[in-house]
Design a protein around this motif. Structure first.
Motif, PDB file in Angstrom:
ATOM      1  N   GLN A 136     -28.088  12.757   7.661  1.00 10.89           N
ATOM      2  CA  GLN A 136     -28.966  13.452   6.711  1.00 10.89           C
ATOM      3  C   GLN A 136     -29.303  14.863   7.201  1.00 10.89           C
ATOM      4  O   GLN A 136     -29.318  15.822   6.420  1.00 10.89           O
ATOM      5  N   ASP A 137     -29.534  14.971   8.492  1.00 12.54           N
ATOM      6  CA  ASP A 137     -29.854  16.288   9.065  1.00 12.54           C
ATOM      7  C   ASP A 137     -28.661  17.234   8.937  1.00 12.54           C
ATOM      8  O   ASP A 137     -28.816  18.421   8.624  1.00 12.54           O
ATOM      9  N   LEU A 138     -27.453  16.709   9.216  1.00 12.99           N
ATOM     10  CA  LEU A 138     -26.246  17.536   9.069  1.00 12.99           C
ATOM     11  C   LEU A 138     -26.067  17.972   7.613  1.00 12.99           C
ATOM     12  O   LEU A 138     -25.651  19.112   7.342  1.00 12.99           O
ATOM     13  N   ALA A 139     -26.381  17.079   6.667  1.00 10.05           N
ATOM     14  CA  ALA A 139     -26.242  17.410   5.240  1.00 10.05           C
ATOM     15  C   ALA A 139     -27.189  18.542   4.844  1.00 10.05           C
ATOM     16  O   ALA A 139     -26.808  19.463   4.105  1.00 10.05           O
ATOM     17  N   GLN A 140     -28.405  18.491   5.334  1.00 10.53           N
ATOM     18  CA  GLN A 140     -29.392  19.521   4.987  1.00 10.53           C
ATOM     19  C   GLN A 140     -29.005  20.884   5.543  1.00 10.53           C
ATOM     20  O   GLN A 140     -29.243  21.921   4.917  1.00 10.53           O
ATOM     21  N   ARG A 141     -28.392  20.904   6.728  1.00  8.70           N
ATOM     22  CA  ARG A 141     -28.060  22.180   7.363  1.00  8.70           C
ATOM     23  C   ARG A 141     -26.690  22.714   6.974  1.00  8.70           C
ATOM     24  O   ARG A 141     -26.334  23.826   7.359  1.00  8.70           O
ATOM     25  N   ASN A 142     -25.909  21.950   6.227  1.00 13.68           N
ATOM     26  CA  ASN A 142     -24.548  22.370   5.881  1.00 13.68           C
ATOM     27  C   ASN A 142     -24.565  23.241   4.617  1.00 13.68           C
ATOM     28  O   ASN A 142     -25.022  22.802   3.558  1.00 13.68           O
TER      29      ASN A 142
END
Length: 793
Positions: free
Chosen positions: A71-77
């Motif tokens: 989820q964190d990677l999705a938000q920062r991508n």
């Protein structure tokens, strides 16, 4: 070290779609493996036991971390497409919420399959880049085994599915046959007939496929059992190698006592064995069942080891401890505690253990506190039985042959128990024997007993019959043993140099010639510690052990700094000191007294020439009263350490402050060392040390050949002393540079000018004497007769 995923990435482009699908299932796609590569490889997946409900909370935590990271990677991508994919992957992880341990099993399988892939494939770029560190042999073995088990389980599942489908189709076939027979047209309905034919063909195909998969499964089972046998054989060899290394550690050999990796290996093979046993039970194959049973028995018995050996020299009525560890401790069935019992066995009984595998009925010794319980330590993950206050109350000696001493008789401790293992129906009787021990009744026997142990450790074969040792060994082996024992006992990095080793050979073979190669000569046990040295009341080992004891307790820093020459023969001593100025000295171990160090120095003779003197040796008692550094400072006759370094520069750091604070109104006193014949003024009531001349002044008195003196070197030995000891020579201390010294006399022509290059093997003050002095090509006897040797002024 290159991360595992980076290595896998190099292979991905060469892998088929089928292989990739087998590597990464839909529940854990390759994208997730790629995005979380570093985090995944940092977790301890293999530590999580699948059959343990207590580990479920840990698995839930890992699942939540994966979901959160995605989820964190999705938000920062910033890429919208990748953002949506990452969010989808995060939602898909919910499939594991009902069975979090299944997530752990999935990741374990992925990592294992990757390691097997890497071990079997050569990267196209491997010739142009450093090869990555490969997994250990044990890990690769276990990974291959686990994959074989997974494949066998997969075959079983396919067979089961085929059987279910076959049962269903057979039921359909029977139903169609009933319909066809009851049809008004007497079974000639073309549609029904076609369905029956197709169904019959399908049933035949299913039966064929089932037989093929069943055959494949049997072949996989045979391969897996064979692979398990080979892997377990390597494990047993490694356990035996660990025990051998533990044995050699007695003489100073390097030893890693960490049993953790071997325990993990044992536990993994145990798990594979049980899984294969279950697979074989589904469709019994007698041959494989028997082989798996034997392998399990060997593994269970080989997993008992002596973690901390008992002392190898044990005095009766004295307490000692030892620890026995069981590498399959976590597999012990819960319930009744496992009690280990220890008993002492003779050499003959130890031999019969290997042949019969039974517990000796005759007790040859009475052991106190000889039982202990196997206890599991959760923090270290080890299961051990510790015998803390064991003692040998009495011992029964065997009949000795000839001149054999009680200190040459070897015993051992035998540890045995009966143990129940989870998943096994019957208990196992297991036992393990310690390293050989020598039992003594008095401290005076300790030295000779230790000699027996040293010989046993150094020269026994790894797979010997207990406790056979050779009677003779090459000197080069003995020399390596003495050097290893000396450096480990003294706790120093400075080894015995070639001059020390050469003198030790001269000593043990009674060959005082300064030249000669002794490396291939055979040394007997009698020469080592049975026969006394010529003209001495002690054996070679007793003398050498005395030097180690003195050096360890009082001379460690001097030796490590290279200020002690050590072992040197009389011929060598004369050769290197004969042309030195008065006051030049070196330190050598006494040749005539156990545990003594003496100072050999050049002194003026009565006729105006020079002679070599040896000061009465300093023993442990002397150095406890006044340290060697202060004694060297006291003696004004000695001024320069060989070849020409001022003693105050070399030994300055070893001088102590003699001034004592005045208490209770008393006047302080000091103690000094004085050499007999020293005319320099010293304080009154100073004990004197008597020098002994080593250089005859009358040529007619020179011996026709060189030999050691038949009796003590010093005529007025202190009656409290009991002999004489090894010899030493000073070496340069690393804390000063020879360039700083300005000697007041000419230096040795053999020492090169400019920066003094240190010998990396033995750092010292001495030049390389591997070549004889460049006076002439004369033999040693000629040198003794020459004017040069008489040293006339």
């Amino acid at each position: 070290m290159m991360a595992q995923w980076k290595q896998v990435q190099m292979q991905v482009q060469f892998l088929s779609t089928k292989t990739l699908n087998e590597l990464y299932p839909q529940t854990f796609p390759m994208d997730v493996r790629c995005y979380l590569a570093n985090w995944i490889e940092e977790q301890s997946w293999e530590d999580i036991v699948m059959d343990s409900p207590e580990q479920e909370a840990r698995a839930v935590g890992l699942l939540e971390q994966i979901t959160s990271l995605l989820q964190d990677l999705a938000q920062r991508n910033p890429n919208v497409v990748e953002k949506l994919r990452l969010q989808q992957f995060s939602r898909n992880m919910s499939v594991f919420r009902s069975q979090p341990l299944q997530l752990v099993k999935t990741v374990q399988d992925i990592l294992r399959k990757e390691r097997v892939l890497l071990s079997q494939t050569v990267s196209p770029v491997s010739h142009f880049s450093p090869s990555p560190a490969q997994p250990s042999e044990s890990n690769r073995d276990v990974d291959v085994l686990v994959l074989k088990v997974l494949e066998i389980q997969s075959c079983r599942q396919k067979i089961h599915q085929l059987q279910e489908e076959l049962n269903w189709e057979r039921q359909n076939f029977e139903s169609l046959q009933v319909q066809l027979q009851s049809h008004p047209s007497n079974g000639l309905d073309p549609n029904l007939s076609e369905q029956v034919v197709k169904l019959q063909s399908h049933i035949q195909q299913l039966e064929f496929n089932g037989k093929a998969i069943a055959k494949t499964r049997v072949q996989l089972l045979q391969d897996a059992v064979c692979c398990l046998e080979q892997c377990q054989s390597r494990l047993v060899q490694r356990i035996q190698a660990w025990r051998r290394e533990q044995h050699l550690a007695t003489i100073g050999a390097p030893f890693d006592d960490n049993l953790g990796p071997l325990q993990t290996w044992c536990e993994q093979l145990f798990g594979v064995n049980l899984k294969l046993k279950q697979e074989v039970l589904i469709e019994p194959i007698a041959e494989l069942q028997e082989k798996l049973g034997l392998l399990l028995q060997t593994l269970v018995q080989s997993s008992l080891t002596v973690d901390k050996q008992p002392p190898q020299v044990i005095k009766t009525q004295s307490k000692f401890s030892t620890t026995v560890r069981y590498l399959l401790g976590e597999k012990v069935a819960p319930g009744k505690p496992v009690l280990l019992k220890a008993q002492i066995v003779t050499e003959a009984q130890a031999r019969n253990l290997g042949q019969l595998g039974t517990i000796p009925s005759e007790n040859v010794g009475e052991l106190i506190n000889n039982t202990a319980i196997l206890e599991h330590n959760a923090s270290t993950k080890s299961t051990c039985a510790t015998f803390r206050n064991m003692s040998i109350k009495k011992i029964k000696r065997a009949d000795r042959k000839g001149s054999e001493s009680v200190t040459e008789e070897k015993f051992a401790l035998l540890f045995s128990t009966e143990i129940n293992i989870t998943g096994c129906d019957t208990p196992f009787r297991i036992q393990m024997i310690s390293l050989p021990v020598v039992v003594i009744v008095h401290g005076s026997q300790d030295n000779n007993a230790l000699a027996t142990i040293i010989w046993d450790c150094a020269f026994s074969e790894p797979d010997r019959v207990p406790f056979v040792v050779p009677e003779r060994v090459p000197w080069k082996q003995m020399c390596m043993t003495l050097d290893s024992k000396f450096t480990s006992e003294v706790q120093t990095q400075r080894h015995l140099d070639r001059f020390n080793q050469h003198f030790l050979a001269q000593k043990i073979f009674d060959k005082p010639d300064i030249s000669g190669d002794y490396s291939n000569m055979l040394v007997s046990w009698a020469q080592f510690n049975k026969e006394v040295l010529p003209g001495r009341p002690f054996t070679f080992w007793q003398w050498f052990d005395g030097v180690m004891e003195l050096t360890k307790k009082h001379l460690k820093s001097y030796w490590s700094d290279g200020l002690i020459f050590g072992f040197i023969g009389k011929q060598h001593l004369h050769l290197i000191l004969q042309d030195r100025p008065n006051g030049t000295f070196l330190l050598r171990f006494s040749d005539s007294e156990i545990g003594g160090i003496t100072i050999a120095y050049v002194a003026p003779s009565e006729n105006g020439g020079r002679k070599i003197q040896n000061i009465q040796p300093f023993t442990k008692r002397d150095l406890e009263i006044r340290c060697l550094g202060d004694r060297i400072r006291d003696i004004e006759l000695i001024t320069h350490v060989y070849p020409d370094f001022p003693k105050n520069d070399a030994f300055k750091k070893y001088y102590t402050d003699d001034s004592q604070p005045l208490n209770h109104g008393y006047i302080g006193v000091t103690m000094q060392t004085k050499v007999a014949g020293d005319t320099h003024p010293t304080s009154p009531s100073v004990p004197s040390m008597t020098p002994r001349s080593e250089t005859p002044q009358d040529p007619s008195l020179l011996p026709s050949h060189t030999s050691y003196p038949p009796g003590p070197v010093f005529s007025n030995m202190d009656p409290m002393r009991n002999g004489s000891v090894p010899v030493t020579v000073p070496v340069i201390s690393p804390f000063f540079s020879p360039q700083q010294f300005q000697p007041s006399f000419n230096t040795d022509s053999r020492v090169p000018p400019g920066p003094f290059h240190l010998d990396p093997v033995s750092i010292g003050l001495f030049p390389d004497l591997s070549e004889p002095p460049q006076q002439s090509s004369m033999e040693f006897e000629d040198i003794l007769d020459s004017e040069m040797y008489r040293m006339s002024s």
